[in-house]
Design an enzyme around this catalytic site. Structure first.
Site, PDB file in Angstrom:
ATOM      1  N   LYS A   1      -0.027 -34.642  -0.173  1.00 39.56           N
ATOM      2  CA  LYS A   1       0.276 -33.226   0.058  1.00 39.56           C
ATOM      3  C   LYS A   1      -0.078 -32.467  -1.209  1.00 39.56           C
ATOM      4  CE  LYS A   1       3.952 -30.811  -0.617  1.00 39.56           C
ATOM      5  NZ  LYS A   1       3.269 -29.627  -1.212  1.00 39.56           N
TER       6      LYS A   1
ATOM      7  N   GLU B   1       5.316 -37.238 -12.959  1.00 46.26           N
ATOM      8  CA  GLU B   1       4.516 -36.656 -14.050  1.00 46.26           C
ATOM      9  C   GLU B   1       4.906 -35.187 -14.118  1.00 46.26           C
ATOM     10  OE1 GLU B   1       2.544 -38.431 -15.921  1.00 46.26           O
ATOM     11  OE2 GLU B   1       2.541 -40.265 -14.745  1.00 46.26           O
TER      12      GLU B   1
ATOM     13  N   CYS C   1      -0.461 -29.457 -18.130  1.00 48.05           N
ATOM     14  CA  CYS C   1       0.839 -29.997 -18.522  1.00 48.05           C
ATOM     15  C   CYS C   1       0.865 -30.400 -19.991  1.00 48.05           C
ATOM     16  CB  CYS C   1       1.160 -31.201 -17.647  1.00 48.05           C
ATOM     17  SG  CYS C   1      -0.149 -32.434 -17.689  1.00 48.05           S
TER      18      CYS C   1
ATOM     19  N   GLU D   1       8.505 -24.220 -21.006  1.00 48.42           N
ATOM     20  CA  GLU D   1       7.105 -24.440 -20.649  1.00 48.42           C
ATOM     21  C   GLU D   1       6.574 -23.125 -20.089  1.00 48.42           C
ATOM     22  OE1 GLU D   1       6.114 -26.825 -17.138  1.00 48.42           O
ATOM     23  OE2 GLU D   1       4.489 -27.709 -18.281  1.00 48.42           O
TER      24      GLU D   1
HETATM   25  P1  NAD Z   1       5.870 -27.548  -8.484  1.00 52.66           P
HETATM   26  O1  NAD Z   1       6.846 -28.543  -8.969  1.00 52.66           O
HETATM   27  O2  NAD Z   1       6.375 -26.237  -8.035  1.00 52.66           O
HETATM   28  O3  NAD Z   1       5.042 -28.140  -7.259  1.00 52.66           O
HETATM   29  C1  NAD Z   1       4.310 -29.343  -7.349  1.00 52.66           C
HETATM   30  C2  NAD Z   1       4.157 -29.932  -5.963  1.00 52.66           C
HETATM   31  O4  NAD Z   1       5.431 -30.345  -5.507  1.00 52.66           O
HETATM   32  C3  NAD Z   1       3.641 -28.958  -4.914  1.00 52.66           C
HETATM   33  O5  NAD Z   1       2.829 -29.659  -4.002  1.00 52.66           O
HETATM   34  C4  NAD Z   1       4.931 -28.472  -4.244  1.00 52.66           C
HETATM   35  O6  NAD Z   1       4.717 -28.012  -2.931  1.00 52.66           O
HETATM   36  C5  NAD Z   1       5.761 -29.749  -4.259  1.00 52.66           C
HETATM   37  N1  NAD Z   1       7.216 -29.565  -4.279  1.00 52.66           N
HETATM   38  C6  NAD Z   1       7.923 -28.548  -4.832  1.00 52.66           C
HETATM   39  N2  NAD Z   1       9.243 -28.772  -4.659  1.00 52.66           N
HETATM   40  C7  NAD Z   1       9.369 -29.956  -4.007  1.00 52.66           C
HETATM   41  C8  NAD Z   1      10.481 -30.717  -3.528  1.00 52.66           C
HETATM   42  N3  NAD Z   1      11.742 -30.299  -3.684  1.00 52.66           N
HETATM   43  N4  NAD Z   1      10.235 -31.885  -2.892  1.00 52.66           N
HETATM   44  C9  NAD Z   1       8.963 -32.334  -2.734  1.00 52.66           C
HETATM   45  N5  NAD Z   1       7.871 -31.630  -3.136  1.00 52.66           N
HETATM   46  C10 NAD Z   1       8.071 -30.466  -3.776  1.00 52.66           C
HETATM   47  O7  NAD Z   1       4.787 -27.379  -9.647  1.00 52.66           O
HETATM   48  P2  NAD Z   1       3.531 -26.411  -9.711  1.00 52.66           P
HETATM   49  O8  NAD Z   1       3.971 -25.015 -10.027  1.00 52.66           O
HETATM   50  O9  NAD Z   1       2.663 -26.613  -8.510  1.00 52.66           O
HETATM   51  O10 NAD Z   1       2.742 -27.033 -10.979  1.00 52.66           O
HETATM   52  C11 NAD Z   1       3.074 -26.753 -12.298  1.00 52.66           C
HETATM   53  C12 NAD Z   1       3.910 -27.850 -12.918  1.00 52.66           C
HETATM   54  O11 NAD Z   1       3.251 -29.108 -12.805  1.00 52.66           O
HETATM   55  C13 NAD Z   1       4.114 -27.652 -14.406  1.00 52.66           C
HETATM   56  O12 NAD Z   1       5.466 -27.876 -14.735  1.00 52.66           O
HETATM   57  C14 NAD Z   1       3.232 -28.706 -15.052  1.00 52.66           C
HETATM   58  O13 NAD Z   1       3.620 -29.126 -16.336  1.00 52.66           O
HETATM   59  C15 NAD Z   1       3.327 -29.803 -14.046  1.00 52.66           C
HETATM   60  N6  NAD Z   1       2.197 -30.742 -14.215  1.00 52.66           N
HETATM   61  C16 NAD Z   1       2.428 -31.973 -14.796  1.00 52.66           C
HETATM   62  C17 NAD Z   1       1.363 -32.869 -15.010  1.00 52.66           C
HETATM   63  C18 NAD Z   1       1.578 -34.219 -15.654  1.00 52.66           C
HETATM   64  O14 NAD Z   1       0.695 -35.073 -15.533  1.00 52.66           O
HETATM   65  N7  NAD Z   1       2.683 -34.468 -16.335  1.00 52.66           N
HETATM   66  C19 NAD Z   1       0.077 -32.511 -14.597  1.00 52.66           C
HETATM   67  C20 NAD Z   1      -0.115 -31.275 -14.013  1.00 52.66           C
HETATM   68  C21 NAD Z   1       0.950 -30.397 -13.820  1.00 52.66           C
END
Ligand code: NAD
Length: 487
Positions: free
Chosen positions: A175, A249, A283, A382
């Site tokens: 997803k 991650e 990230c 962040e």
């Molecule tokens: P997000 O957490 O809002 O969403 C990420 C994904 O999770 C999306 O597909 C979203 O629909 C899904 N999601 C959200 N809430 C959920 C839940 N309760 N249960 C299951 N799925 C859920 O993050 P974002 O705004 O899309 O991305 C930015 C974040 O991602 C930043 O915090 C960034 O640091 C992190 N990130 C981390 C890495 C890493 O490798 N550590 C890499 C890229 C991005």
């Protein structure tokens, strides 16, 4: 390759099946602020169907010999390469990022090569003997993986979940974020064309509700998640009572420490990339720059000169080298955070305002904040935007204490004239990865965070640990065990 800008179907059992969902989500190009597509949110029944199809396909794919699975992934890599320009276009529409930078697909082809090379180093079966006897220790796929990814690095994010799972024999349902749903769809077609069997890979769409349905579904054995720390916590909370394996991650607030004898050009070149790349929406961004008093003005002046070279605007314009941020809401949030930090005593040496002149989308001026102190918002949270916070330190111990004061521990950097000394300081930082006189780490090195930056590692040989389970079989003696293995 089909160009997706509408997605109203789920990929289940190797076919696109029209969704019965009634909720649709608009997908906006952040460079224009205009909707360029829509995605239909999968229903709970469709999520369950995709995961059940994965369960059914699992035994066949898990027992496919490794070399055959590698052949399929190599065919997929060729298809990704052939369709690079089209994938880059979808990526640029979702991020508003400069097309030139999208064309690299964030080193996705290197990543695919690394998976193939690394998986060949794994020993899937091993004979072990001790005073209790002999065993064959076998590594088998964990089963059905729910892969959930954010919007920030389309293509690479999806590949990082799909390929380590598939190459080790798992089935996976993906997803993507509803803010960037189309790359995942295109990759489904390429995986099917490459020869991944029906059901072994699937796709559902939507936001948190759909993600949570994937996490709690009885067919899900493991959740591979990349995203925010808040969502990671929620997933861990849901998966805990079900005792499902979780790999997280998450976010970061990484610090770059400049030692007094650091090389100026190395510092500035590195910070321009890992401070501002992808408009700061990575990230592992080095979003805190820790400077000793005696190097402060020189480094800040050099950064200001280079920041003046950023051009924001139409991602297809030749001279544009910095994109917008993902949404209007996110831009306003960044702006508020910057203004709160300035109100607390910091100075915006550059930027500090939305870049309205750059276009109708959600651009933010590349911002360099000085006079930032621990406790101020930009030192703690962040930001995921083009904002670099300079914090002064006095002495190594203080630099280390500031770097480690964060709840996060994803990445970091230390710059110093003596590389061994910089490495020594780097080893005092609580973080999963750290670059010495550089900004990133190789793809074959395990990547992941400590503290609130996550659980588990991806990349390299170690990244496969998350996708494999050990099984031990006792044998009467070593000779028999070896004969069985050779058979
Ligand atoms: P997000 O957490 O809002 O969403 C990420 C994904 O999770 C999306 O597909 C979203 O629909 C899904 N999601 C959200 N809430 C959920 C839940 N309760 N249960 C299951 N799925 C859920 O993050 P974002 O705004 O899309 O991305 C930015 C974040 O991602 C930043 O915090 C960034 O640091 C992190 N990130 C981390 C890495 C890493 O490798 N550590 C890499 C890229 C991005």
């Amino acid at each position: 390759m089909k160009h997706y800008d509408q997605l109203s179907a789920n990929f289940i059992n190797g076919e696109w099946v029209e969704s019965a969902g009634t909720e649709t989500i608009g997908v906006i190009n952040p460079a224009t602020g205009a909707e360029f597509g829509r995605v239909t949110e999968s229903t709970p029944e469709e999520v369950a169907e995709a995961l059940a199809a994965a369960r059914a396909a699992l035994p066949g794919w898990a027992h496919t010999p490794l070399e055959e699975r590698i052949t399929v992934i190599e065919a997929f890599a060729r298809l990704v390469e052939e369709n690079m320009a089209e994938l880059a276009r979808i990526r640029t529409s979702a991020l508003g990022a400069p097309f030139k930078s999208s064309l690299t697909l964030s080193n996705s082809l290197d990543l695919l090569r690394m998976y193939v090379e690394s998986v060949r180093k794994l020993e899937f079966r091993q004979v072990r003997s001790d005073s209790f006897g002999t065993a064959i220790v076998e590594r088998r796929p964990v089963g059905v993986v729910a892969g959930i990814v954010p919007w920030n690095v389309p293509v690479r994010n999806e590949i990082k979940k799909l390929i380590p799972a598939l190459i080790t024999g798992n089935a996976v349902v993906l997803k993507a974020s509803p803010q960037s749903p189309f790359v995942g769809a295109a990759l489904m077609d390429l995986l099917a064309e490459a020869g991944v069997p029906s059901g072994a890979v699937g796709l559902v769409s939507g936001g948190a509700k759909v993600g949570e349905a994937m996490v709690t579904d009885p067919n899900t054995d493991k959740i591979a998640f990349t995203g925010s720390t808040a969502a990671g916590r929620r997933i861990a909370q849901l998966a805990g009572p079900l005792l499902k394996r979780v790999q997280l991650e998450l976010g970061g607030k990484s610090a770059a420490i400049v030692l007094p004898d650091a090389d100026l050009a190395t510092v500035v070149d590195s910070m321009m990339i890992f401070g501002y790349a992808n408009s700061g929406q990575i990230c592992a961004s080095l979003s805190r720059l820790l400077l000793p008093e005696e190097r402060h003005d020189e480094v800040v002046d050099a950064l200001k000169d280079r920041i003046a070279g950023f051009r924001l605007g139409d991602p297809y314009a030749e001279n544009v080298n910095l994109g917008p941020v993902i949404s209007g809401q996110h831009r306003d949030w960044i702006d508020q955070l910057v203004k709160d930090t300035v109100a607390a005593g910091a100075t915006a040496e550059t930027g500090g305002e939305p870049a309205l002149e750059a276009g109708p989308g959600w651009f933010y001026q590349p911002t360099l904040l000085t006079g930032v102190r621990p406790g101020m918002r930009s030192a703690e949270e962040e930001i995921f935007g083009p904002v670099l916070s300079v914090i002064k330190y006095a002495g190594e111990d203080e630099a280390v204490a500031i770097a480690n004061s964060s709840d996060y521990g994803l990445h970091g950097a230390v710059f110093g004239g003596d590389t061994a000394e910089a490495y020594r300081v780097g080893r005092r930082i609580e973080t999963g990865t750290l670059a010495v006189n550089s900004f990133d780490v190789p793809l074959s090195a395990p990547f992941g965070g400590v503290k609130c930056s996550g659980l588990g590692r991806e990349n390299g040989v170690e990244g496969f640990d998350e996708y494999l389970e050990y099984h031990s079989y006792k044998f009467p003696n070593e000779q028999i065990a070896r004969a069985v293995l050779d058979n």
